[in-house]
Design a protein around this motif. Structure first.
Motif, mmCIF file in Angstrom:
data_model
loop_
_atom_site.group_PDB
_atom_site.id
_atom_site.type_symbol
_atom_site.label_atom_id
_atom_site.label_comp_id
_atom_site.label_asym_id
_atom_site.label_seq_id
_atom_site.Cartn_x
_atom_site.Cartn_y
_atom_site.Cartn_z
ATOM 1 N N TYR A 43 1.234 -1.242 -0.267
ATOM 2 C CA TYR A 43 -0.086 -0.128 -0.275
ATOM 3 C C TYR A 43 0.940 1.171 0.199
ATOM 4 C CZ TYR A 43 -3.529 -2.975 1.844
ATOM 5 O OH TYR A 43 -4.441 -4.097 1.320
ATOM 6 N N LEU A 44 2.098 1.243 -0.084
ATOM 7 C CA LEU A 44 2.892 2.226 0.173
ATOM 8 C C LEU A 44 2.873 3.105 -1.198
ATOM 9 C CD1 LEU A 44 5.289 3.259 1.838
ATOM 10 C CD2 LEU A 44 7.016 1.820 1.110
ATOM 11 N N ASP A 45 3.581 2.419 -2.385
ATOM 12 C CA ASP A 45 2.623 3.342 -3.529
ATOM 13 C C ASP A 45 2.108 2.871 -4.619
ATOM 14 O OD1 ASP A 45 3.361 5.185 -5.908
ATOM 15 O OD2 ASP A 45 6.290 5.130 -5.354
ATOM 16 N N PRO A 46 1.194 3.729 -5.063
ATOM 17 C CA PRO A 46 0.114 3.179 -5.854
ATOM 18 C C PRO A 46 0.769 3.240 -7.115
ATOM 19 C CG PRO A 46 -0.883 5.596 -4.857
ATOM 20 C CD PRO A 46 0.430 4.867 -3.628
ATOM 21 N N MET A 47 1.626 3.921 -7.064
ATOM 22 C CA MET A 47 2.014 3.801 -8.873
ATOM 23 C C MET A 47 3.168 2.940 -8.863
ATOM 24 S SD MET A 47 0.710 7.122 -9.530
ATOM 25 C CE MET A 47 1.038 6.996 -10.678
ATOM 26 N N THR A 48 3.472 1.756 -8.144
ATOM 27 C CA THR A 48 4.280 1.172 -8.195
ATOM 28 C C THR A 48 3.711 -0.185 -7.419
ATOM 29 O OG1 THR A 48 6.293 2.670 -7.610
ATOM 30 C CG2 THR A 48 7.039 -0.105 -6.763
ATOM 31 N N PHE A 49 3.535 0.137 -6.638
ATOM 32 C CA PHE A 49 2.522 -1.946 -5.820
ATOM 33 C C PHE A 49 0.860 -1.411 -6.583
ATOM 34 C CE2 PHE A 49 6.038 0.025 -2.885
ATOM 35 C CZ PHE A 49 6.836 -1.674 -3.737
ATOM 36 N N TYR A 50 -0.345 -1.479 -5.096
ATOM 37 C CA TYR A 50 -0.778 -1.703 -5.303
ATOM 38 C C TYR A 50 -1.756 0.024 -5.992
ATOM 39 C CZ TYR A 50 -6.511 -2.849 -3.747
ATOM 40 O OH TYR A 50 -7.226 -3.127 -4.126
ATOM 41 N N GLU A 51 -2.394 -0.472 -6.324
ATOM 42 C CA GLU A 51 -3.043 1.046 -7.458
ATOM 43 C C GLU A 51 -3.536 0.942 -6.861
ATOM 44 O OE1 GLU A 51 -5.262 -0.801 -11.544
ATOM 45 O OE2 GLU A 51 -2.898 -0.348 -11.920
ATOM 46 N N GLU A 52 -5.270 0.440 -6.089
ATOM 47 C CA GLU A 52 -5.415 1.198 -5.333
ATOM 48 C C GLU A 52 -5.104 1.633 -4.174
ATOM 49 O OE1 GLU A 52 -9.479 -1.059 -6.052
ATOM 50 O OE2 GLU A 52 -8.930 -2.045 -7.831
ATOM 51 N N SER A 53 -4.395 1.965 -3.969
ATOM 52 C CA SER A 53 -4.126 2.326 -3.340
ATOM 53 C C SER A 53 -4.425 3.549 -2.244
ATOM 54 C CB SER A 53 -2.824 1.929 -2.075
ATOM 55 O OG SER A 53 -2.636 2.482 -1.002
ATOM 56 N N VAL A 54 -4.810 4.531 -1.286
ATOM 57 C CA VAL A 54 -5.532 5.464 -0.597
ATOM 58 C C VAL A 54 -4.685 5.885 0.140
ATOM 59 C CG1 VAL A 54 -7.572 5.977 -1.997
ATOM 60 C CG2 VAL A 54 -7.219 5.038 0.909
ATOM 61 N N ILE A 55 -3.748 5.097 0.866
ATOM 62 C CA ILE A 55 -2.616 5.295 1.594
ATOM 63 C C ILE A 55 -1.437 5.894 1.826
ATOM 64 C CG2 ILE A 55 -4.476 4.781 3.736
ATOM 65 C CD1 ILE A 55 -3.174 2.387 3.770
ATOM 66 N N GLY A 56 -1.425 5.377 0.554
ATOM 67 C CA GLY A 56 0.807 5.826 0.240
ATOM 68 C C GLY A 56 0.952 6.719 -0.675
ATOM 69 N N ILE A 57 1.626 7.067 -0.994
ATOM 70 C CA ILE A 57 2.137 8.500 -1.372
ATOM 71 C C ILE A 57 3.227 8.373 -2.906
ATOM 72 C CG2 ILE A 57 3.984 10.010 -1.111
ATOM 73 C CD1 ILE A 57 4.215 9.303 1.512
ATOM 74 N N PRO A 58 2.230 8.859 -3.624
ATOM 75 C CA PRO A 58 2.627 8.787 -4.894
ATOM 76 C C PRO A 58 4.473 8.916 -5.569
ATOM 77 C CG PRO A 58 0.637 9.604 -5.010
ATOM 78 C CD PRO A 58 0.523 9.288 -3.268
ATOM 79 N N HIS A 59 4.505 8.162 -6.010
ATOM 80 C CA HIS A 59 6.307 8.229 -6.549
ATOM 81 C C HIS A 59 7.418 8.150 -4.771
ATOM 82 C CE1 HIS A 59 4.691 9.187 -10.081
ATOM 83 N NE2 HIS A 59 4.121 9.976 -9.877
ATOM 84 N N ILE A 60 6.849 7.843 -3.890
ATOM 85 C CA ILE A 60 7.676 7.465 -3.157
ATOM 86 C C ILE A 60 8.702 6.528 -3.308
ATOM 87 C CG2 ILE A 60 6.186 6.024 -1.711
ATOM 88 C CD1 ILE A 60 7.519 7.197 1.165
ATOM 89 N N PHE A 61 8.056 5.369 -4.084
ATOM 90 C CA PHE A 61 8.898 4.348 -4.890
ATOM 91 C C PHE A 61 10.877 5.080 -5.401
ATOM 92 C CE2 PHE A 61 11.061 0.654 -6.753
ATOM 93 C CZ PHE A 61 11.253 0.071 -5.417
ATOM 94 N N GLU A 62 9.985 5.799 -6.270
ATOM 95 C CA GLU A 62 11.288 6.240 -7.339
ATOM 96 C C GLU A 62 12.165 7.245 -6.522
ATOM 97 O OE1 GLU A 62 12.689 6.764 -11.268
ATOM 98 O OE2 GLU A 62 11.493 5.801 -10.553
#
Length: 278
Positions: free
Chosen positions: A244-263
């Motif tokens: 759930y950490l990054d919807p851009m990398t992992f579970y795309e429907e996550s609303v509790i993660g931070i987009p692009h944090i993994f990058e």
């Protein structure tokens, strides 16, 4: 010991006053309950305690070496020690993390090792929780209240001190920090361990956030406070599961993660605590 028992009711009342709770989901409903305090301690002798401590240190070092190898050179697979299918088909293996080395090469900064003692007196490990281990705050605050109610017990019994946990946690965050503030990323109020998230943030001086105040710009993380002030984030103690950490990398429907944090993490611009899942 008598004073601990006499003060048990007072300690439980203070735990309730401070909101020391943990949540559970039962039949689809979120329910909170107070952390129960037992005044009768389980005593582990000094010699046995330090024996266990040395073994756990060794185990955590070994687990970090294993993760570093699995997500790096994979020598343990090439040497035939661990079967390839055992690693790559494992639920905990995260393909996007392959080849990514975290700051200072540390994968598991905080490890939750579950120990049990059998009837024969030997200690056994049930599991190694390296994802989002929780529970440190409860003995911290319970011990603090115990010291108030029965200071003579701690003065005479030589109890191993746990008051430096917050300092150790802060030191870990600072050690891997890539430049910026430390934040504790929580799923929010209805997470089972939200009390711990807020308590550790207070004790370490880290910023508690649900991620809504964090943005990723030019592969760097920034925290924007209520005044609109933007601050670079150097380390994120995440209390959110990997998927759930990054919807851009992992579970795309996550609303509790931070987009692009993994990058940002992949490029070495922020440290994640813990870094990878096992």
């Amino acid at each position: 010991m008598d004073s601990l028992i006499r003060n048990a009711e007072t300690i439980n009342r203070l735990l309730a006053r401070y909101g020391v709770k943990f949540g559970i989901y039962k039949n689809g409903e979120f329910k909170e309950q107070l952390f129960p305090f037992d005044p009768i301690p389980r005593v582990i002798g000094r010699k046995e305690f330090y024996y266990l401590e040395a073994g756990l240190r060794q185990r955590v070092d070994a687990l970090n070496c294993f993760l570093r190898d699995i997500y790096g050179k994979k020598q343990i697979v090439r040497d035939g020690i661990v079967p390839e299918e055992f690693v790559f088909s494992a639920k905990g293996f995260l393909a996007p993390c392959d080849g990514v080395c975290p700051p200072k090469g540390i994968y598991s900064h905080i490890s939750g090792i579950d120990l049990v003692q059998s009837k024969d007196g030997n200690w056994y490990i049930l599991e190694d929780n390296l994802r989002v281990p929780s529970g440190a705050s409860y003995p911290m605050i319970a011990r603090e209240l115990q010291r108030r109610g029965a200071p003579e017990v701690f003065a005479k019994a030589g109890v191993v001190d746990n008051r430096n946990y917050a300092d150790l946690l802060r030191e870990v965050m600072e050690h891997v920090n890539t430049g910026g503030i430390n934040v504790i990323l929580s799923p929010g109020r209805y997470n089972a361990a939200f009390f711990e998230h807020s308590y550790l943030a207070e004790k370490t001086g880290a910023v508690l956030t649900t991620g809504k105040e964090i943005v990723c710009e030019n592969d760097c993380l920034y925290y924007i406070d209520y005044n609109g002030k933007k601050q670079r984030v150097g380390a994120v103690y995440r209390r959110i599961s990997d998927e759930y950490l990054d919807p851009m990398t992992f579970y795309e429907e996550s609303v509790i993660g931070i987009p692009h944090i993994f990058e940002a993490y992949r490029k070495g611009n922020v440290a994640l605590i813990n870094a990878s899942r096992r």
